[in-house]
Design a protein around this motif. Structure first.
Motif, short mmCIF file in Angstrom:
data_model
loop_
_atom_site.label_atom_id
_atom_site.label_comp_id
_atom_site.label_asym_id
_atom_site.label_seq_id
_atom_site.Cartn_x
_atom_site.Cartn_y
_atom_site.Cartn_z
N ALA A 42 0.82 -1.11 0.00
CA ALA A 42 0.00 0.00 0.00
C ALA A 42 0.87 1.18 0.00
O ALA A 42 1.55 1.47 0.91
N ALA A 43 0.94 1.84 -1.08
CA ALA A 43 1.72 3.03 -1.19
C ALA A 43 1.00 4.08 -0.41
O ALA A 43 -0.14 3.95 -0.12
N SER A 44 1.67 5.20 -0.12
CA SER A 44 1.03 6.20 0.69
C SER A 44 -0.36 6.40 0.16
O SER A 44 -0.55 6.76 -0.96
N LEU B 81 -11.77 -2.82 2.83
CA LEU B 81 -10.55 -2.28 2.24
C LEU B 81 -10.12 -3.17 1.09
O LEU B 81 -10.08 -4.39 1.22
N VAL B 82 -9.81 -2.55 -0.06
CA VAL B 82 -9.30 -3.29 -1.22
C VAL B 82 -7.82 -2.99 -1.38
O VAL B 82 -7.42 -1.83 -1.48
N LEU B 83 -7.00 -4.04 -1.37
CA LEU B 83 -5.56 -3.90 -1.56
C LEU B 83 -5.18 -4.50 -2.90
O LEU B 83 -5.53 -5.65 -3.19
N ILE B 84 -4.47 -3.74 -3.72
CA ILE B 84 -4.04 -4.24 -5.03
C ILE B 84 -2.53 -4.05 -5.16
O ILE B 84 -1.95 -3.16 -4.52
N PRO B 85 -1.87 -4.86 -5.99
CA PRO B 85 -0.43 -4.74 -6.17
C PRO B 85 -0.08 -3.67 -7.19
O PRO B 85 -0.94 -3.19 -7.93
N VAL C 181 -9.45 2.02 -2.06
CA VAL C 181 -8.45 1.17 -2.70
C VAL C 181 -7.07 1.68 -2.36
O VAL C 181 -6.82 2.88 -2.39
N PHE C 182 -6.15 0.75 -2.05
CA PHE C 182 -4.77 1.13 -1.78
C PHE C 182 -3.86 0.28 -2.65
O PHE C 182 -4.06 -0.92 -2.81
N VAL C 183 -2.85 0.94 -3.21
CA VAL C 183 -1.91 0.25 -4.08
C VAL C 183 -0.76 -0.29 -3.26
O VAL C 183 -0.11 0.44 -2.52
N ALA C 184 -0.50 -1.59 -3.40
CA ALA C 184 0.51 -2.23 -2.59
C ALA C 184 1.89 -2.11 -3.20
O ALA C 184 2.08 -2.39 -4.36
N THR C 185 2.83 -1.76 -2.39
CA THR C 185 4.23 -1.75 -2.85
C THR C 185 5.10 -2.62 -1.97
O THR C 185 6.03 -3.22 -2.44
N ARG C 186 4.78 -2.70 -0.71
CA ARG C 186 5.52 -3.59 0.20
C ARG C 186 4.57 -4.07 1.29
O ARG C 186 3.67 -3.36 1.71
N ALA D 91 1.49 -2.31 3.68
CA ALA D 91 0.11 -2.81 3.64
C ALA D 91 -0.38 -3.08 5.06
O ALA D 91 -1.51 -2.74 5.42
N ARG D 92 0.46 -3.72 5.86
CA ARG D 92 0.06 -4.00 7.23
C ARG D 92 -0.15 -2.72 8.02
O ARG D 92 -1.04 -2.63 8.87
N ARG D 93 0.66 -1.70 7.73
CA ARG D 93 0.51 -0.42 8.43
C ARG D 93 -0.82 0.22 8.06
O ARG D 93 -1.52 0.77 8.91
N VAL D 94 -1.18 0.16 6.77
CA VAL D 94 -2.46 0.73 6.33
C VAL D 94 -3.62 0.01 7.00
O VAL D 94 -4.58 0.64 7.44
N ILE D 95 -3.51 -1.30 7.12
CA ILE D 95 -4.58 -2.06 7.79
C ILE D 95 -4.69 -1.65 9.25
O ILE D 95 -5.79 -1.47 9.78
N ARG D 96 -3.54 -1.46 9.89
CA ARG D 96 -3.57 -1.02 11.30
C ARG D 96 -4.21 0.37 11.43
O ARG D 96 -4.97 0.63 12.35
N GLU D 97 -3.88 1.26 10.49
CA GLU D 97 -4.38 2.63 10.59
C GLU D 97 -5.85 2.74 10.19
O GLU D 97 -6.62 3.46 10.82
N ARG D 98 -6.23 2.03 9.14
CA ARG D 98 -7.61 2.12 8.66
C ARG D 98 -8.58 1.27 9.50
O ARG D 98 -9.76 1.56 9.54
N ARG D 99 -8.05 0.20 10.10
CA ARG D 99 -8.86 -0.70 10.91
C ARG D 99 -10.11 -1.18 10.17
O ARG D 99 -11.25 -1.01 10.66
N PRO D 100 -9.96 -1.77 8.99
CA PRO D 100 -11.14 -2.28 8.28
C PRO D 100 -11.69 -3.50 8.99
O PRO D 100 -11.00 -4.16 9.77
N ARG D 101 -12.93 -3.83 8.69
CA ARG D 101 -13.53 -5.05 9.24
C ARG D 101 -13.37 -6.22 8.28
O ARG D 101 -13.64 -7.36 8.64
#
Length: 277
Positions: free
Chosen positions: A4-6, A169-173, A195-200, A204-214
């Motif tokens: 998830a890139a910035s 949350l949708v994560l894509i590479p 949607v978040f674009v994944a880079t590393r 991605a794990r940080r975005v999940i922690r910050e967004r706290r999706p279900r």
């Protein structure tokens, strides 16, 4: 799964505001050994579910055999304790066999016979991880992983979970083809999910922690998806959509857009019907 890139703040529709994506063409570390030649079957590693169950049975048998050999070697030094340990090993083997049988029966019967914590969000994640290690020895890693992910998704979809639009949350590479990327953004815009674009994976794990999706819908190749499921699926519900790699790993990947839309639509809680007057 992982990247998830910035990420820009979520908006009601991804098309309401242009999204600039800088594509990184470097290969992920999971593909360090790739020799540059075309991938088998055009990068499509689809495989029947039975392939995973066969390798899972082999993996559990090898693990039990290894423990038995170690116990046999050290048994003379354990004295009176050795017989008890053999009994424990036998019970553990029987328990693993019962669990695998219930997992297979759950898949083929159409009904999950075990709760999440004893199936797709519990032991299954560990078994699929170790099974992947065994599959590498026979050169079947990607096919076995694909089958394992398909089975995992089947279990997860049957739970029938519902979440709100802002809770998915949708994560894509970074390596999707332009057509695939446009399709993902169109689906996300239609259902108003971020949607978040994944880079590393770490980001991605940080975005999940910050967004706290279900819940999460993630897109990745089989190798990255296995890592992502292992890291995240035990903590929150995830559906993992694997890609085809017609031009090799980490570039111009394509995916099943109808399947993605079906998952997003199925997870997002529909709006309440208007009250009748």
């Amino acid at each position: 799964m992982a990247t998830a890139a910035s990420a820009p703040p979520a908006t009601p529709s991804p098309r309401a505001q242009p999204i600039h994506i800088e594509v990184d063409r470097r290969l992920g570390h999971e593909w360090d050994e790739w020799n540059g030649k075309p991938l088998p079957s055009g990068g499509d590693f689809s495989a029947p579910p039975g392939l995973f169950f066969r390798y899972a049975a082999l993996t559990l048998a090898l693990a039990s055999a290894l423990v038995a050999v170690l116990l046999y070697l050290v048994g003379p030094r354990l004295g009176a304790l050795a017989p008890a340990l053999w009994i424990v090993l036998g019970a553990a083997v029987a328990l693993k066999a019962v669990w695998l049988g219930l997992a297979a029966a759950s898949f083929y019967s159409g009904t999950n016979l075990l709760p999440e914590r004893l199936l797709e969000r519990g032991p299954y994640l560990q078994v699929m991880n170790y099974t992947s290690l065994v599959a590498r020895l026979s050169g079947k890693r990607d096919w076995v992983e694909h089958a394992a992910i398909d089975i995992y998704n089947t279990f997860a979809v049957r739970r029938g979970r519902k979440v709100g639009k802002g809770e998915l949350l949708v994560l894509i590479p970074r390596c999707l083809s332009k057509q695939a990327l446009d399709g993902v953004l169109e689906i996300a815009g239609r259902y108003e999910v971020p949607v978040f674009v994944a880079t590393r994976g770490q980001l991605a794990r940080r975005v999940i922690r910050e967004r706290r999706p279900r819940a999460v819908v993630a897109v990745a190749c089989e190798r990255d998806m296995m890592t992502g499921l292992r890291d995240v699926a035990g903590k929150l519900p995830v559906l993992g959509l694997t890609m085809q790699l017609p031009n090799g790993p980490c570039r111009d990947a394509v995916l099943d857009l109808p399947q993605m839309e079906e998952w997003v639509r199925g997870w997002v809680t529909p709006s309440s019907p208007p009250a009748s007057h």
